[in-house]
Motif scaffolding. Structure first.
Motif, PDB file in Angstrom:
ATOM      1  N   PRO A  95       0.806  -1.230   0.000  1.00  0.00           N
ATOM      2  CA  PRO A  95       0.000   0.000   0.000  1.00  0.00           C
ATOM      3  C   PRO A  95       0.835   1.276   0.000  1.00  0.00           C
ATOM      4  O   PRO A  95       0.500   2.239  -0.699  1.00  0.00           O
ATOM      5  N   GLU A  96       1.944   1.304   0.763  1.00  0.00           N
ATOM      6  CA  GLU A  96       2.751   2.517   0.822  1.00  0.00           C
ATOM      7  C   GLU A  96       3.415   2.811  -0.516  1.00  0.00           C
ATOM      8  O   GLU A  96       3.545   3.976  -0.920  1.00  0.00           O
ATOM      9  N   PHE A  97       3.838   1.768  -1.251  1.00  0.00           N
ATOM     10  CA  PHE A  97       4.401   1.973  -2.575  1.00  0.00           C
ATOM     11  C   PHE A  97       3.313   2.362  -3.572  1.00  0.00           C
ATOM     12  O   PHE A  97       3.551   3.152  -4.491  1.00  0.00           O
ATOM     13  N   ALA A  98       2.126   1.780  -3.416  1.00  0.00           N
ATOM     14  CA  ALA A  98       1.025   2.100  -4.311  1.00  0.00           C
ATOM     15  C   ALA A  98       0.672   3.576  -4.220  1.00  0.00           C
ATOM     16  O   ALA A  98       0.409   4.238  -5.238  1.00  0.00           O
ATOM     17  N   ILE A  99       0.680   4.124  -3.009  1.00  0.00           N
ATOM     18  CA  ILE A  99       0.397   5.547  -2.820  1.00  0.00           C
ATOM     19  C   ILE A  99       1.464   6.395  -3.507  1.00  0.00           C
ATOM     20  O   ILE A  99       1.162   7.366  -4.200  1.00  0.00           O
ATOM     21  N   VAL A 216      13.135   8.468  11.557  1.00  0.00           N
ATOM     22  CA  VAL A 216      12.743   8.455  12.971  1.00  0.00           C
ATOM     23  C   VAL A 216      11.534   7.544  13.183  1.00  0.00           C
ATOM     24  O   VAL A 216      11.407   6.872  14.215  1.00  0.00           O
ATOM     25  N   GLU A 217      10.654   7.507  12.174  1.00  0.00           N
ATOM     26  CA  GLU A 217       9.463   6.655  12.263  1.00  0.00           C
ATOM     27  C   GLU A 217       9.734   5.219  11.831  1.00  0.00           C
ATOM     28  O   GLU A 217       8.821   4.406  11.769  1.00  0.00           O
ATOM     29  N   GLY A 218      11.010   4.907  11.492  1.00  0.00           N
ATOM     30  CA  GLY A 218      11.358   3.527  11.149  1.00  0.00           C
ATOM     31  C   GLY A 218      11.217   3.183   9.685  1.00  0.00           C
ATOM     32  O   GLY A 218      10.848   2.055   9.339  1.00  0.00           O
ATOM     33  N   LEU A 219      11.542   4.143   8.794  1.00  0.00           N
ATOM     34  CA  LEU A 219      11.386   3.917   7.354  1.00  0.00           C
ATOM     35  C   LEU A 219      12.123   2.675   6.879  1.00  0.00           C
ATOM     36  O   LEU A 219      11.550   1.794   6.237  1.00  0.00           O
ATOM     37  N   TRP A 220      13.426   2.587   7.174  1.00  0.00           N
ATOM     38  CA  TRP A 220      14.232   1.514   6.599  1.00  0.00           C
ATOM     39  C   TRP A 220      13.942   0.154   7.221  1.00  0.00           C
ATOM     40  O   TRP A 220      14.315  -0.876   6.648  1.00  0.00           O
ATOM     41  N   SER A 227      12.009  -5.210  -1.798  1.00  0.00           N
ATOM     42  CA  SER A 227      10.909  -4.292  -2.080  1.00  0.00           C
ATOM     43  C   SER A 227      11.393  -3.106  -2.913  1.00  0.00           C
ATOM     44  O   SER A 227      10.698  -2.641  -3.818  1.00  0.00           O
ATOM     45  N   LEU A 228      12.598  -2.630  -2.613  1.00  0.00           N
ATOM     46  CA  LEU A 228      13.175  -1.542  -3.403  1.00  0.00           C
ATOM     47  C   LEU A 228      13.428  -1.978  -4.846  1.00  0.00           C
ATOM     48  O   LEU A 228      13.190  -1.211  -5.785  1.00  0.00           O
ATOM     49  N   ILE A 229      13.919  -3.194  -5.019  1.00  0.00           N
ATOM     50  CA  ILE A 229      14.149  -3.718  -6.370  1.00  0.00           C
ATOM     51  C   ILE A 229      12.826  -3.818  -7.131  1.00  0.00           C
ATOM     52  O   ILE A 229      12.738  -3.452  -8.306  1.00  0.00           O
ATOM     53  N   MET A 230      11.780  -4.307  -6.454  1.00  0.00           N
ATOM     54  CA  MET A 230      10.467  -4.407  -7.086  1.00  0.00           C
ATOM     55  C   MET A 230       9.944  -3.022  -7.467  1.00  0.00           C
ATOM     56  O   MET A 230       9.396  -2.820  -8.556  1.00  0.00           O
TER      57      MET A 230
END
Length: 324
Positions: A95-99, A216-220, A227-230
């Protein structure tokens, strides 16, 4: 290869370095507020200077080639968003990538790189200037409206209040700069380097502030390497679908070779310079970093792809003009 490196560097390296610094030394507490205020100030100044730079004569001159500009705008604000909605509906896309992918497709075209690649490919440079300027000018109004319309119910950070904020933060400085153009236009024209430094510096500030908040919110911890490759693969597919569509549309409309080059480069681009500040206004702080990932990936891929395509088009044009 040398031309490719000159287009990719040094700004892409600076962008990547900014992400690394934000990942290792994110701004927190009062320093996060300082970074946010500095980024906001840089964006206001950026759009003020862009307003002062744009001449009304360019708008009137560009309006004459209405078929080309209408085709470019349709690709940018209709075909691209339709693809974004399709990618967003894919079940395997997080969902986060879709946005982020959908937000990417709602952005206007670039200006500098569209014109540069058009010039390299021996295209209609004057039309490219007008097409890119129109896209960015209309995008200031249209992109926030499309975001509110297509994404308002899916993310907590997008609302009509956000649209009002972006119009005040981006549009108002742009209009003020344009109204003051008779007095400051010559100064801006003489100091093009200033606009370039403000342009890139403001983007780096916003990226640092956005990625600091996201880290700070834990992105990585939320984004795995696979997921980055996709995501990169999806951006590459998106780019080549649009490149193919603009080529086909040029043939359907029977555009001249020079105008077809404009549609190819202006229609396939998405502006990082516009996307970064808009994301900063339209999304919550913990969303911005991950939303901007597709924008930054696509930006680099479009530079690389077009840097490879433009010289080939130029060679074909020279071969067609040579006798025998």
């Amino acid at each position: 290869m040398r031309r490719l490196l000159s287009l990719v560097e040094p700004f892409i390296l600076a962008l990547l370095a900014t992400i690394v610094v934000a990942s290792l030394l994110p701004a927190q507490g009062i320093w996060a507020q300082v970074a946010d205020r500095a980024a906001d100030a840089g964006i206001v100044l950026l759009f003020f200077l862009h307003g002062a730079k744009l001449s009304r004569s360019a708008l009137w001159e560009g309006a004459r080639n209405w078929r080309l500009h209408l085709a470019t705008l349709c690709v940018t604000f209709l075909f691209f968003p339709a693809l974004g909605l399709g990618f967003k509906a894919l079940p395997f896309v997080p969902p986060e990538f879709a946005i982020g992918l959908l937000f990417l497709t709602l952005l206007p075209s670039t200006v500098q790189s569209s014109i540069a690649f058009t010039a390299i490919a021996r295209g209609n440079v004057a039309a490219a200037v007008c097409a890119a300027s129109f896209s960015n000018l209309i995008g200031i109004f249209l992109t926030p409206l499309l975001v509110a319309l297509l994404m308002g119910g899916t993310t907590g950070g997008v609302s009509w209040a956000s649209v009002q904020t972006i119009l005040l933060q981006l549009l108002l400085p742009f209009v003020l700069g344009h109204l003051l153009r008779p007095w400051i236009g010559d100064f801006v024209a003489r100091h093009k380097g200033l606009l370039s430094r403000v342009d890139r510096g403001s983007i780096l500030l916003v990226v640092y502030a956005a990625f600091s908040a996201a880290v700070v919110e834990g992105l990585w911890s939320k984004v795995a390497p696979l997921s980055l490759i996709m995501l990169g693969a999806l951006c590459l597919v998106l780019l080549f679908v649009v490149l193919g569509a603009t080529t086909l549309l040029s043939r359907i409309l029977r555009l001249s070779r020079e105008d077809a080059v404009v549609l190819l480069f202006c229609g396939s681009k998405k502006s990082l310079a516009t996307g970064v500040p808009m994301a900063g206004v339209l999304f919550l702080p913990d969303q911005i970093g991950i939303v901007l990932l597709p924008v930054m990936l696509f930006h680099q891929l479009q530079l690389i792809a077009c840097a490879l395509i433009a010289p080939r088009l130029a060679a074909r044009a020279e071969a067609a003009q040579s006798p025998g």
